[in-house]
Design a protein around this motif. Structure first.
Motif, PDB file in Angstrom:
ATOM      1  N   ARG A 283      57.961-159.430 -24.736  1.00  0.00           N
ATOM      2  CA  ARG A 283      59.038-159.161 -25.245  1.00  0.00           C
ATOM      3  C   ARG A 283      58.769-157.182 -25.021  1.00  0.00           C
ATOM      4  N   CYS A 284      59.529-156.851 -24.815  1.00  0.00           N
ATOM      5  CA  CYS A 284      59.435-154.665 -24.244  1.00  0.00           C
ATOM      6  C   CYS A 284      58.841-153.861 -25.766  1.00  0.00           C
TER       7      CYS A 284
ATOM      8  N   LEU B  15      61.408-159.714 -22.550  1.00  0.00           N
ATOM      9  CA  LEU B  15      61.539-159.414 -20.771  1.00  0.00           C
ATOM     10  C   LEU B  15      61.835-160.663 -20.004  1.00  0.00           C
TER      11      LEU B  15
ATOM     12  N   CYS C 134      60.539-153.089 -21.016  1.00  0.00           N
ATOM     13  CA  CYS C 134      62.250-153.012 -20.451  1.00  0.00           C
ATOM     14  C   CYS C 134      62.591-152.470 -19.169  1.00  0.00           C
TER      15      CYS C 134
END
Lengths: 109, 135
Positions: free
Chosen positions: B34-35, B42, B72
């Protein structure tokens, strides 16, 4: 529409060249412009980009429409921006990513 | 040997050399990467367990973008824009663009020279006898 015209110094915000300085060389239509780093300086290739992927600055170079990379480089040398382009080919953004209370104050930047 | 496992493990049917179909168990996949800023999923980064990450190539674990595989694209864009508005527009770069006129340059040169002369005079005043005798 953003103020993106010939000679405008911009920063790319998307893709592998994100965070790099570039110069607008030609305006293709209302969405696309032709930009260049030039590549030897900032690593940005001469390419067509969507203006939405650029962040304009208030700096402008005195170049003609469709100027070659060499001409752009010469124009940069004239304005002393040359060193700034070389030094800040990619903008460091570590400080912006920090939470607000850890950031340095505006005066120091 | 019987594996110590949970029912939630993935079951894979495998045909053994004798022709029988056996059930093998695979460990569950971790959550998607994940960002770091907004927590969005992501793309382009494999969902594999940490030891597997060691085994695969770097290029398979990242995206060809600054902070690829960490932020992101949207968060990166906002960060860059913020930075541009902070730094590029700061005085240092802008004055470079404004070329000084010939008059202004002359003025600056004269100023520098005057300063130099003043400094030299001061030095001469402060250290007179010993230096003079040496000279």
């Amino acid at each position: 529409m953003p103020v993106v015209d010939v000679g405008r110094v911009c920063v790319k915000t998307r893709g592998r060249e994100a965070g790099r300085l570039c110069v607008v060389v030609d305006v293709i239509d209302k969405n696309f412009v032709l930009i260049t780093g030039p590549k030897t300086l900032t690593g940005v290739r001469r390419r067509r980009v969507n203006v939405r992927h650029l962040e304009p600055t208030d700096l402008k170079l005195d170049i003609s429409k469709g100027a070659s990379d060499k001409e752009v480089e010469a124009a940069l040398r004239k304005t002393k921006l040359y060193t700034a382009f070389k030094r800040a080919a990619r903008l460091p953004i570590e400080d912006v990513l920090k939470p607000a209370h850890e950031r340095p104050s505006l005066e120091s930047t | 040997m019987v594996q110590k496992r949970s029912r939630s493990w993935r079951r894979v049917k495998v045909r053994t050399p004798s022709g029988a179909v056996a059930i093998r168990y695979r460990k569950p996949k971790p959550n998607p990467p994940r960002c770091a800023k907004c927590g969005a999923e992501l793309h382009g980064i494999p969902r594999v367990r940490p030891p597997e990450l060691h085994r695969i190539a770097y290029s398979e674990k990242t995206v060809n973008r600054p902070y690829g595989g960490n932020l992101c694209p949207n968060c990166l864009e906002t960060a860059i824009k913020e930075k541009v508005r902070l730094v590029v527009l700061s005085e240092g770069m802008r004055t470079d663009l404004r070329r000084r006129s010939r008059k202004a340059r002359k003025k600056a040169r004269r100023k520098r020279q005057r300063k130099k002369e003043e400094a030299a005079e001061k030095e001469a005043e402060e250290t007179p006898p010993s230096n003079a005798s040496k000279a």
